[in-house]
Enzyme design. Structure first.
Site, mmCIF file in Angstrom:
data_model
loop_
_atom_site.group_PDB
_atom_site.id
_atom_site.type_symbol
_atom_site.label_atom_id
_atom_site.label_comp_id
_atom_site.label_asym_id
_atom_site.label_seq_id
_atom_site.Cartn_x
_atom_site.Cartn_y
_atom_site.Cartn_z
ATOM 1 N N HIS A 124 101.200 33.528 83.862
ATOM 2 C CA HIS A 124 102.532 33.246 82.995
ATOM 3 C C HIS A 124 102.513 34.181 81.811
ATOM 4 O O HIS A 124 101.344 34.563 81.295
ATOM 5 C CB HIS A 124 102.180 31.762 82.446
ATOM 6 C CG HIS A 124 102.561 30.742 83.452
ATOM 7 N ND1 HIS A 124 102.417 29.469 83.182
ATOM 8 C CD2 HIS A 124 103.033 30.638 84.644
ATOM 9 C CE1 HIS A 124 102.694 28.626 84.270
ATOM 10 N NE2 HIS A 124 103.185 29.602 85.300
ATOM 11 N N TYR A 156 105.114 22.245 75.970
ATOM 12 C CA TYR A 156 104.454 21.258 75.039
ATOM 13 C C TYR A 156 105.610 20.886 73.991
ATOM 14 O O TYR A 156 106.517 21.592 73.427
ATOM 15 C CB TYR A 156 103.515 22.160 73.990
ATOM 16 C CG TYR A 156 102.491 22.715 74.709
ATOM 17 C CD1 TYR A 156 102.318 23.887 75.045
ATOM 18 C CD2 TYR A 156 101.260 22.049 74.594
ATOM 19 C CE1 TYR A 156 101.268 24.514 76.077
ATOM 20 C CE2 TYR A 156 100.121 22.708 75.071
ATOM 21 C CZ TYR A 156 100.303 23.695 75.818
ATOM 22 O OH TYR A 156 98.865 24.486 76.575
ATOM 23 N N PRO A 201 92.264 19.044 74.094
ATOM 24 C CA PRO A 201 92.762 20.093 75.143
ATOM 25 C C PRO A 201 94.233 20.814 74.761
ATOM 26 O O PRO A 201 94.575 21.449 75.338
ATOM 27 C CB PRO A 201 92.930 19.072 76.306
ATOM 28 C CG PRO A 201 93.226 17.547 75.765
ATOM 29 C CD PRO A 201 92.402 17.553 74.652
ATOM 30 N N LYS A 259 91.329 25.106 75.485
ATOM 31 C CA LYS A 259 90.214 26.019 75.401
ATOM 32 C C LYS A 259 89.107 25.763 75.830
ATOM 33 O O LYS A 259 88.050 26.714 75.924
ATOM 34 C CB LYS A 259 90.083 26.361 73.959
ATOM 35 C CG LYS A 259 91.172 26.987 72.919
ATOM 36 C CD LYS A 259 91.178 28.514 73.426
ATOM 37 C CE LYS A 259 92.403 29.463 72.982
ATOM 38 N NZ LYS A 259 93.228 29.810 73.902
ATOM 39 N N TYR A 278 96.030 31.811 71.749
ATOM 40 C CA TYR A 278 96.486 31.128 72.946
ATOM 41 C C TYR A 278 95.787 31.995 73.932
ATOM 42 O O TYR A 278 95.298 31.395 74.855
ATOM 43 C CB TYR A 278 97.931 30.629 73.145
ATOM 44 C CG TYR A 278 98.213 29.763 74.180
ATOM 45 C CD1 TYR A 278 98.342 28.459 73.759
ATOM 46 C CD2 TYR A 278 98.716 30.142 75.380
ATOM 47 C CE1 TYR A 278 98.306 27.357 74.837
ATOM 48 C CE2 TYR A 278 99.085 29.351 76.515
ATOM 49 C CZ TYR A 278 98.786 28.071 76.359
ATOM 50 O OH TYR A 278 99.224 27.099 77.276
HETATM 51 P P1 FAD Z 1 80.895 19.861 82.571
HETATM 52 O O1 FAD Z 1 82.107 20.037 83.576
HETATM 53 O O2 FAD Z 1 81.061 18.570 81.710
HETATM 54 O O3 FAD Z 1 79.686 19.861 83.592
HETATM 55 C C1 FAD Z 1 78.574 19.275 83.128
HETATM 56 C C2 FAD Z 1 77.633 19.009 84.418
HETATM 57 O O4 FAD Z 1 76.462 18.369 84.087
HETATM 58 C C3 FAD Z 1 78.502 17.708 85.127
HETATM 59 O O5 FAD Z 1 78.701 17.947 86.480
HETATM 60 C C4 FAD Z 1 77.388 16.666 84.729
HETATM 61 O O6 FAD Z 1 77.362 15.775 86.010
HETATM 62 C C5 FAD Z 1 76.289 17.113 84.826
HETATM 63 N N1 FAD Z 1 75.262 16.544 84.067
HETATM 64 C C6 FAD Z 1 75.376 15.855 82.973
HETATM 65 N N2 FAD Z 1 74.104 15.101 82.648
HETATM 66 C C7 FAD Z 1 73.148 15.745 83.578
HETATM 67 C C8 FAD Z 1 71.741 15.355 83.671
HETATM 68 N N3 FAD Z 1 71.264 14.464 82.953
HETATM 69 N N4 FAD Z 1 71.195 16.055 84.541
HETATM 70 C C9 FAD Z 1 71.946 16.661 85.522
HETATM 71 N N5 FAD Z 1 73.165 17.063 85.498
HETATM 72 C C10 FAD Z 1 73.768 16.638 84.480
HETATM 73 N N6 FAD Z 1 89.648 21.522 79.137
HETATM 74 C C11 FAD Z 1 90.852 22.184 79.571
HETATM 75 O O7 FAD Z 1 90.913 23.448 78.894
HETATM 76 N N7 FAD Z 1 92.319 21.413 79.705
HETATM 77 C C12 FAD Z 1 92.100 20.286 80.243
HETATM 78 O O8 FAD Z 1 93.087 19.776 80.675
HETATM 79 C C13 FAD Z 1 90.961 19.502 80.054
HETATM 80 N N8 FAD Z 1 90.955 18.146 80.657
HETATM 81 C C14 FAD Z 1 89.875 17.736 80.564
HETATM 82 C C15 FAD Z 1 89.683 16.380 80.987
HETATM 83 C C16 FAD Z 1 88.376 15.597 80.742
HETATM 84 C C17 FAD Z 1 88.381 13.791 81.477
HETATM 85 C C18 FAD Z 1 87.383 16.187 80.357
HETATM 86 C C19 FAD Z 1 85.884 15.392 80.369
HETATM 87 C C20 FAD Z 1 87.234 17.462 80.102
HETATM 88 C C21 FAD Z 1 88.701 18.214 80.316
HETATM 89 N N9 FAD Z 1 88.589 19.558 79.690
HETATM 90 C C22 FAD Z 1 89.714 20.192 79.661
HETATM 91 C C23 FAD Z 1 87.491 20.329 79.115
HETATM 92 C C24 FAD Z 1 86.664 21.254 80.296
HETATM 93 O O9 FAD Z 1 87.010 20.509 81.621
HETATM 94 C C25 FAD Z 1 85.463 21.377 79.880
HETATM 95 O O10 FAD Z 1 85.565 22.093 78.966
HETATM 96 C C26 FAD Z 1 84.636 21.879 81.090
HETATM 97 O O11 FAD Z 1 84.743 20.996 82.194
HETATM 98 C C27 FAD Z 1 83.323 22.547 80.630
HETATM 99 O O12 FAD Z 1 82.355 22.817 81.575
HETATM 100 P P2 FAD Z 1 80.857 22.446 81.475
HETATM 101 O O13 FAD Z 1 80.295 23.031 82.924
HETATM 102 O O14 FAD Z 1 80.431 23.060 80.528
HETATM 103 O O15 FAD Z 1 80.631 20.958 81.368
HETATM 104 C C1 PHB Z 2 96.327 21.576 81.848
HETATM 105 O O1 PHB Z 2 97.163 22.057 83.070
HETATM 106 O O2 PHB Z 2 95.708 20.461 82.503
HETATM 107 C C2 PHB Z 2 96.472 21.632 80.628
HETATM 108 C C3 PHB Z 2 97.111 22.988 80.287
HETATM 109 C C4 PHB Z 2 97.291 23.282 78.917
HETATM 110 C C5 PHB Z 2 96.697 22.533 77.986
HETATM 111 C C6 PHB Z 2 95.827 21.443 78.284
HETATM 112 C C7 PHB Z 2 95.686 21.159 79.655
HETATM 113 O O3 PHB Z 2 96.793 22.721 76.617
#
Ligand code: FAD
Ligand code: PHB
Length: 394
Positions: free
Chosen positions: A73, A201, A293, A297, A385
């Site tokens: 995009h 948005y 969100p 980021k 952004y």
């Molecule tokens: P996570 O993806 O949280 O991974 C952590 C992993 O560690 C998980 O698999 C978990 O099971 C594991 N874990 C936890 N505790 C333990 C333990 N004690 N022992 C072993 N393993 C463990 N970001 C956006 O930019 N846009 C979005 O739309 C968006 N939507 C989201 C919706 C939800 C419901 C959530 C929770 C987050 C969302 N995010 C979004 C944020 C984005 O998904 C996260 O920033 C990203 O997943 C971070 O990755 P991570 O690997 O650091 O953590």
């Molecule tokens: C998404 O596609 O899930 C999404 C995109 C932009 C945002 C948040 C979520 O700012």
């Protein structure tokens, strides 16, 4: 007891990407994940990638399907006060953003780790980290019913906001910063054509709405809801009706509805822990920081932490540059706080706050007007952004 170089706790995008990058450079890792592989790969989360994240995935050797299937995009739209403003990311900041789901990244990384024969243990319970303040950290856990112990040089805490790593650091060694918002996002995903080519948005008097997508045939939509709302009270029909009311009329006229594949409510939160290192433990991604969100980021910050830790560890093992270990937290936090600021600001610009008075609302309108009508305002939105640059490690 088994020995490895880096134990990675968590097989989300941070953990798998770090493991993939280090293993390709001959640095041995073992990844411990609490959940089953199927569960981790089914979680529907982020979808918008900065160029720095895409470049890192390509560098890790997992960019092939991404480059084939992603959508690129040049801009996005913001709608308020009955008008639509386009933010020309390419024109203003010289960069584009990429749409590719976190679920797909998770699958690509999982497949790559499997193909490389990596040591990745799903359903590891009771993970506990020990002695990470000293030179020889240990990690204990239960896997396939057997208690096990690993010895390592470093522990990467990639275990998300609810993980065990941050919680294991002595409370007096860290400081946390937090803001909880008085609303959440109700999100759905559906196999219908996206309503627009780019993201929209909207700030409407009924609350925020976002039209996003995963592919030309899969849409992702969100509406702001109160914290008391329950997902069971939101039928698909109720969701589509609410979304239609909050987005501009011409956009709503093009909306294609269909059955939702998933529907959930995520509360909005800002959170940072400082520092992101304690001894030989490094906190990465959501384990160290959470953003609302609105600025897209979360996943991108996780990727920039991984990039920083990977480049530092490479030089520690190759050149003996142990002095660089202390640079991890300050380098990450400078970028983290700028993304925290932007995500907090975008949240303020685009949502309706239940406790705002008439003065606060006028300020919000004036901010919307200023930032979308001046080159300085538009450029500020665009450059944040698309993602601020990564700091070099010297
Ligand atoms: P996570 O993806 O949280 O991974 C952590 C992993 O560690 C998980 O698999 C978990 O099971 C594991 N874990 C936890 N505790 C333990 C333990 N004690 N022992 C072993 N393993 C463990 N970001 C956006 O930019 N846009 C979005 O739309 C968006 N939507 C989201 C919706 C939800 C419901 C959530 C929770 C987050 C969302 N995010 C979004 C944020 C984005 O998904 C996260 O920033 C990203 O997943 C971070 O990755 P991570 O690997 O650091 O953590
Ligand atoms: C998404 O596609 O899930 C999404 C995109 C932009 C945002 C948040 C979520 O700012």
């Amino acid at each position: 007891m088994t020995r490895t170089q880096v134990v990675i706790v968590g097989a989300g995008p941070s953990g798998l990407l770090l493991s993939q990058l280090l293993d390709r450079e001959g640095i041995a890792t073992i990844v411990l994940e609490r959940q089953a592989q199927r569960y981790v790969e089914a979680r529907i989360r982020a979808g918008l990638l900065e160029q720095g994240t895409v470049d890192l995935l390509i560098e890790a050797g997992v960019g092939e399907r991404l480059q084939r299937e992603c959508l690129v995009h040049d801009g996005f739209e913001m709608a308020f006060e009955g008008r639509v403003h386009r933010i020309d990311l390419k024109g203003l900041a010289g960069k584009q953003v990429t749409i590719y789901g976190q679920t797909e990244i998770q699958k690509d990384l999982g497949d790559a780790r499997l193909a490389a024969g990596s040591d990745l243990r799903y359903e590891a319970s009771n993970v506990a980290i020990h002695d990470f303040g000293g030179a020889r950290p240990r990690v204990t856990f239960i896997h396939q019913g057997r208690p096990q112990e690993l010895e390592c040089d470093f522990v990467a805490g990639c275990d998300g906001y609810h993980g065990v790593c941050r919680a294991s650091v002595p409370a007096d060694a860290v400081r946390t910063y937090e803001r909880v918002y008085p609303f959440g996002w109700l999100g759905i995903i559906a196999n219908v054509r996206p309503v627009a080519h780019e993201l929209v948005y909207a700030n409407h008097e009924r609350g925020f709405a976002l039209c996003s997508m995963r592919s030309p045939t899969r849409s992702r939509y969100y509406v702001q809801v109160g914290l008391e709302e329950k997902v069971e009270d939101w039928s698909d029909e109720r969701f589509w009706e609410e979304l239609k009311r909050r987005i501009p009329e011409d956009v709503a006229a093009r909306l294609v509805t269909g059955p939702s594949l998933e529907k959930s409510i995520a509360p909005l939160r800002s959170f940072v822990v400082e520092p992101m290192q304690y001894g030989r433990l490094f906190l990465v991604g959501d384990a160290a920081h959470i953003v609302p969100p609105t600025g897209a980021k979360g996943l991108n910050l996780a990727a920039s932490d991984v990039s920083t830790l990977y480049r530092i560890l490479l030089r520690v093992y190759r050149e003996g540059r142990t002095d660089l270990l202390a640079r991890y937290s300050p380098i990450c936090l400078r970028r983290v706080w700028k993304a925290e600021r932007f995500s907090w600001w975008m949240t303020g610009l685009l949502h309706r706050f239940p406790d705002t008075d008439a003065f606060g609302r006028r300020i919000q309108q004036s901010e919307q007007d200023y930032f979308t009508s001046t080159p300085a305002g538009l450029t500020t939105i665009a450059e944040n952004y698309v993602g601020l640059p990564y700091e070099p490690i010297e």
